[in-house]
Design a protein around this motif. Structure first.
Motif, PDB file in Angstrom:
ATOM      1  N   PRO A  76     -39.402 122.151 110.174  1.00 27.80           N
ATOM      2  CA  PRO A  76     -39.716 120.912 109.582  1.00 27.80           C
ATOM      3  C   PRO A  76     -38.326 120.095 110.086  1.00 27.80           C
ATOM      4  CG  PRO A  76     -39.011 122.325 107.908  1.00 27.80           C
ATOM      5  CD  PRO A  76     -39.233 123.147 108.832  1.00 27.80           C
ATOM      6  N   VAL A  77     -38.484 118.870 110.226  1.00 29.12           N
ATOM      7  CA  VAL A  77     -37.493 117.611 110.367  1.00 29.12           C
ATOM      8  C   VAL A  77     -36.914 117.551 108.952  1.00 29.12           C
ATOM      9  CG1 VAL A  77     -36.956 115.304 110.951  1.00 29.12           C
ATOM     10  CG2 VAL A  77     -38.832 116.609 112.379  1.00 29.12           C
ATOM     11  N   LEU A  78     -35.441 117.600 108.956  1.00 28.45           N
ATOM     12  CA  LEU A  78     -34.700 117.742 107.860  1.00 28.45           C
ATOM     13  C   LEU A  78     -34.199 116.184 107.766  1.00 28.45           C
ATOM     14  CD1 LEU A  78     -33.392 118.777 105.204  1.00 28.45           C
ATOM     15  CD2 LEU A  78     -31.364 119.531 106.754  1.00 28.45           C
ATOM     16  N   LEU A  79     -33.810 115.657 108.786  1.00 31.70           N
ATOM     17  CA  LEU A  79     -33.215 114.487 109.077  1.00 31.70           C
ATOM     18  C   LEU A  79     -33.778 113.605 109.936  1.00 31.70           C
ATOM     19  CD1 LEU A  79     -30.616 112.389 108.296  1.00 31.70           C
ATOM     20  CD2 LEU A  79     -29.476 113.713 110.482  1.00 31.70           C
ATOM     21  N   ALA A  80     -34.245 112.255 109.455  1.00 28.83           N
ATOM     22  CA  ALA A  80     -34.720 111.271 110.377  1.00 28.83           C
ATOM     23  C   ALA A  80     -34.147 110.288 110.151  1.00 28.83           C
ATOM     24  CB  ALA A  80     -36.309 111.126 109.921  1.00 28.83           C
ATOM     25  N   VAL A  81     -33.610 109.594 111.325  1.00 32.59           N
ATOM     26  CA  VAL A  81     -32.900 108.229 111.367  1.00 32.59           C
ATOM     27  C   VAL A  81     -33.613 107.429 112.144  1.00 32.59           C
ATOM     28  CG1 VAL A  81     -30.818 106.857 111.945  1.00 32.59           C
ATOM     29  CG2 VAL A  81     -30.299 109.505 111.204  1.00 32.59           C
ATOM     30  N   ARG A 109     -19.512  85.007 117.099  1.00 36.57           N
ATOM     31  CA  ARG A 109     -18.753  84.499 115.843  1.00 36.57           C
ATOM     32  C   ARG A 109     -17.714  85.666 115.634  1.00 36.57           C
ATOM     33  NH1 ARG A 109     -23.755  82.446 113.749  1.00 36.57           N
ATOM     34  NH2 ARG A 109     -23.960  84.255 112.444  1.00 36.57           N
ATOM     35  N   GLY A 110     -17.800  86.869 115.889  1.00 35.40           N
ATOM     36  CA  GLY A 110     -16.673  87.987 115.694  1.00 35.40           C
ATOM     37  C   GLY A 110     -17.384  89.039 115.010  1.00 35.40           C
ATOM     38  N   ALA A 111     -18.631  89.086 114.678  1.00 42.55           N
ATOM     39  CA  ALA A 111     -19.112  90.187 114.053  1.00 42.55           C
ATOM     40  C   ALA A 111     -19.223  91.506 115.134  1.00 42.55           C
ATOM     41  CB  ALA A 111     -20.701  90.063 113.803  1.00 42.55           C
ATOM     42  N   VAL A 112     -19.128  92.582 114.538  1.00 41.14           N
ATOM     43  CA  VAL A 112     -18.829  93.792 115.470  1.00 41.14           C
ATOM     44  C   VAL A 112     -20.127  94.729 115.174  1.00 41.14           C
ATOM     45  CG1 VAL A 112     -17.770  95.733 115.855  1.00 41.14           C
ATOM     46  CG2 VAL A 112     -16.427  94.029 115.397  1.00 41.14           C
ATOM     47  N   VAL A 113     -20.920  94.809 115.954  1.00 45.06           N
ATOM     48  CA  VAL A 113     -22.134  95.797 115.740  1.00 45.06           C
ATOM     49  C   VAL A 113     -21.647  97.346 116.190  1.00 45.06           C
ATOM     50  CG1 VAL A 113     -24.608  96.298 116.729  1.00 45.06           C
ATOM     51  CG2 VAL A 113     -23.509  94.073 116.629  1.00 45.06           C
ATOM     52  N   ALA A 114     -21.510  98.053 115.142  1.00 43.23           N
ATOM     53  CA  ALA A 114     -20.971  99.402 115.147  1.00 43.23           C
ATOM     54  C   ALA A 114     -22.016 100.424 115.296  1.00 43.23           C
ATOM     55  CB  ALA A 114     -20.236  99.868 113.835  1.00 43.23           C
ATOM     56  N   VAL A 115     -22.964 100.217 115.031  1.00 41.49           N
ATOM     57  CA  VAL A 115     -24.450 101.050 115.178  1.00 41.49           C
ATOM     58  C   VAL A 115     -25.548  99.959 115.539  1.00 41.49           C
ATOM     59  CG1 VAL A 115     -25.887 102.709 114.168  1.00 41.49           C
ATOM     60  CG2 VAL A 115     -23.285 102.827 113.761  1.00 41.49           C
ATOM     61  N   ARG A 116     -26.146 100.274 116.848  1.00 47.26           N
ATOM     62  CA  ARG A 116     -27.003  99.389 117.222  1.00 47.26           C
ATOM     63  C   ARG A 116     -28.440 100.094 117.498  1.00 47.26           C
ATOM     64  NH1 ARG A 116     -26.089  94.422 120.134  1.00 47.26           N
ATOM     65  NH2 ARG A 116     -23.813  95.286 120.118  1.00 47.26           N
ATOM     66  N   ASP A 117     -29.291  99.714 116.346  1.00 47.70           N
ATOM     67  CA  ASP A 117     -30.745 100.203 116.219  1.00 47.70           C
ATOM     68  C   ASP A 117     -30.950 101.860 116.916  1.00 47.70           C
ATOM     69  OD1 ASP A 117     -33.898 100.049 116.286  1.00 47.70           O
ATOM     70  OD2 ASP A 117     -33.738  99.120 118.450  1.00 47.70           O
ATOM     71  N   VAL A 118     -30.424 102.711 116.171  1.00 47.69           N
ATOM     72  CA  VAL A 118     -30.239 104.065 116.421  1.00 47.69           C
ATOM     73  C   VAL A 118     -31.343 104.862 115.661  1.00 47.69           C
ATOM     74  CG1 VAL A 118     -28.801 106.284 116.050  1.00 47.69           C
ATOM     75  CG2 VAL A 118     -27.803 104.041 116.891  1.00 47.69           C
ATOM     76  N   SER A 119     -32.163 105.682 116.340  1.00 53.61           N
ATOM     77  CA  SER A 119     -33.013 106.611 115.851  1.00 53.61           C
ATOM     78  C   SER A 119     -33.041 107.888 116.660  1.00 53.61           C
ATOM     79  CB  SER A 119     -34.590 105.877 116.477  1.00 53.61           C
ATOM     80  OG  SER A 119     -34.713 104.810 115.644  1.00 53.61           O
ATOM     81  N   PHE A 120     -33.206 108.991 115.737  1.00 49.80           N
ATOM     82  CA  PHE A 120     -33.201 110.318 116.072  1.00 49.80           C
ATOM     83  C   PHE A 120     -33.602 111.199 114.898  1.00 49.80           C
ATOM     84  CE2 PHE A 120     -28.951 109.655 114.680  1.00 49.80           C
ATOM     85  CZ  PHE A 120     -28.703 110.711 113.908  1.00 49.80           C
ATOM     86  N   VAL A 142     -22.201 108.665 111.453  1.00 47.53           N
ATOM     87  CA  VAL A 142     -22.149 110.004 110.534  1.00 47.53           C
ATOM     88  C   VAL A 142     -21.681 109.447 109.092  1.00 47.53           C
ATOM     89  CG1 VAL A 142     -19.854 110.703 110.732  1.00 47.53           C
ATOM     90  CG2 VAL A 142     -21.720 112.271 110.501  1.00 47.53           C
ATOM     91  N   ARG A 143     -20.906 108.352 108.733  1.00 48.89           N
ATOM     92  CA  ARG A 143     -20.659 108.040 107.459  1.00 48.89           C
ATOM     93  C   ARG A 143     -21.812 107.158 106.951  1.00 48.89           C
ATOM     94  NH1 ARG A 143     -16.192 109.258 109.776  1.00 48.89           N
ATOM     95  NH2 ARG A 143     -14.171 109.589 108.126  1.00 48.89           N
ATOM     96  N   CYS A 144     -22.510 106.702 107.887  1.00 47.79           N
ATOM     97  CA  CYS A 144     -24.050 105.978 107.245  1.00 47.79           C
ATOM     98  C   CYS A 144     -24.946 106.728 106.666  1.00 47.79           C
ATOM     99  CB  CYS A 144     -24.602 105.011 108.421  1.00 47.79           C
ATOM    100  SG  CYS A 144     -23.678 103.506 108.775  1.00 47.79           S
ATOM    101  N   LEU A 145     -24.897 108.075 107.275  1.00 49.18           N
ATOM    102  CA  LEU A 145     -25.679 108.884 106.682  1.00 49.18           C
ATOM    103  C   LEU A 145     -25.760 109.366 105.329  1.00 49.18           C
ATOM    104  CD1 LEU A 145     -25.962 111.571 109.742  1.00 49.18           C
ATOM    105  CD2 LEU A 145     -27.249 109.580 109.453  1.00 49.18           C
ATOM    106  N   LEU A 146     -24.666 109.326 104.733  1.00 49.35           N
ATOM    107  CA  LEU A 146     -24.599 109.606 103.433  1.00 49.35           C
ATOM    108  C   LEU A 146     -23.960 108.369 102.610  1.00 49.35           C
ATOM    109  CD1 LEU A 146     -21.492 111.980 102.415  1.00 49.35           C
ATOM    110  CD2 LEU A 146     -21.854 110.837 104.741  1.00 49.35           C
TER     111      LEU A 146
END
Length: 368
Positions: A76-81, A109-120, A142-146
């Motif tokens: 089974p899939v354990l992690l789905a992003v 305006r200076g924003a930083v897109v660190a993670v952009r529409d990531v799926s896996f 990886v820090r977003c995951l928890l």
């Protein structure tokens, strides 16, 4: 949006070995041309051989030798992003990530897109390696995951539970029971013994003291540090401290193990020993691991599948040999260039005269 499907792995983790390149990965070599001799082979490259037809055969990797990775196809899939974003904006402005123009205006305006529409997706028992250059967004991911870093948008599902929808109490319970993290800089408590450091997560969980110590000793035995249980972190080498960090994660017996460049600060020989140790532990325990690295050789050696990140995006996901044989774009091609050049050098006069095949256009390269 339904996340992309995971390619079917093949056999059990027990058959993994420790070489550093993908299994039977045949790479078409470039035409013969004057160039550096064998002494110019990139450091750390593994010997490749040339077949009679001029193709270059790379030796089997421990992760790819089974043609599919560590988890069973029916696991089974354990992690789905799903469509994950993290945008750092001034004054924490809310940005509609579904509006490309709004994202562009925020960046202007200076924003930083660190993670952009990531799926896996990651199946149980799989080592999923995320790699990229510094600033590509892999550590933020990886820090977003928890939710050490709060995502701007998207969903994170662990064993069916929506981490992004959890309140503080639920999130605390999730971090204590479902996930464990190994950091690059150990994160050990200097005033606690090695045994107490390993038992710390169990203590936070409220386990009885005898259970804490028993599980901590068992985890230390797995990483070969049971004789150091009564010492303090200052008495340990860097490699030993990282083993303590791994033991601390194992003692909690969490479903998901996150490792953020855990070996990158170590000497090469110690780093390789810990890679061997991780492969040995994985063959025994069949953990589900998300492993972050910027090192291609490490990624090829450890990963059932690899995700290559650039500027916050995942530009390609695949098994190691798929990425080496069929890089999705020039960015990935540069990543694997040393491996391909090492194979071509090993081929010598048997290099193929045919040009290197170019992958078909039109796909995103996100799904293997």
């Amino acid at each position: 949006m339904t996340p992309p499907a995971v390619p079917p792995p093949a056999a059990s983790p027990a058959s993994r070995t420790a070489s550093s390149l993908p299994a039977a990965a045949t790479v078409a070599a470039p035409p013969a041309a004057p160039g550096p001799g064998p002494s110019a082979r990139p450091p750390g490259s593994t010997t490749a051989t040339a077949s009679a037809n001029g193709a270059v055969s790379l030796p089997a990797s421990g992760r790819d030798a089974r043609d599919g990775g560590g988890s069973h196809p029916s696991a089974p899939v354990l992690l789905a992003v799903q469509n994950l974003w993290k945008i750092y904006a001034r004054h924490d402005r809310r940005i509609d990530v579904h509006d490309p123009e709004a994202v562009e205006r925020a960046e202007a305006r200076g924003a930083v897109v660190a993670v952009r529409d990531v799926s896996f997706r990651v199946r149980r028992g799989e080592i999923f390696v995320v790699m990229g250059l510094s600033g590509s967004g892999k550590s933020t991911l990886v820090r977003c995951l928890l939710r050490l870093v709060e995502p701007t948008a998207g969903r994170i599902l662990v064993d069916g539970d929506d981490v992004t929808a959890m309140d503080d109490r639920q999130l605390t319970a999730f971090r204590r029971t479902k996930v464990a993290m190994v950091f690059q800089h150990y994160g050990l408590l200097p005033h606690c013994t090695v045994l107490e450091n390993v038992a710390f997560g169990l203590r936070l969980r409220g386990e009885p003291r005898p259970v804490q110590l028993q599980r901590a000793r068992e985890a230390l035995a797995r990483v070969g540090l049971e004789k150091w249980a009564g010492r303090y972190p200052a008495a340990l080498s860097g490699g030993m401290r990282q083993r303590v960090g791994i033991a601390r994660a194992l003692a909690r017996d969490a479903d998901l193990l996150l490792m953020d460049e855990p070996f990158s600060g170590l000497d090469p020989l110690i780093r390789r020993e810990l890679q061997d140790e991780l492969l040995r532990l994985q063959a025994e325990l069949h953990k589900t691991i998300v492993f972050i690295t910027h090192d291609l050789q490490e990624a090829l050696r450890l990963g059932d599948r690899l995700a290559i990140m650039q500027a916050g995006r995942i530009v390609q996901v695949g098994r190691p040999r798929e990425i080496i044989q069929h890089p999705a774009d020039d960015y990935v091609r540069r990543f694997v260039q040393d491996v391909r050049e090492a194979a071509a050098l090993a081929a010598g006069p048997l290099r193929a005269a045919a040009p290197e095949p170019v992958p078909a256009k039109g796909g995103t390269g996100l799904v293997p």
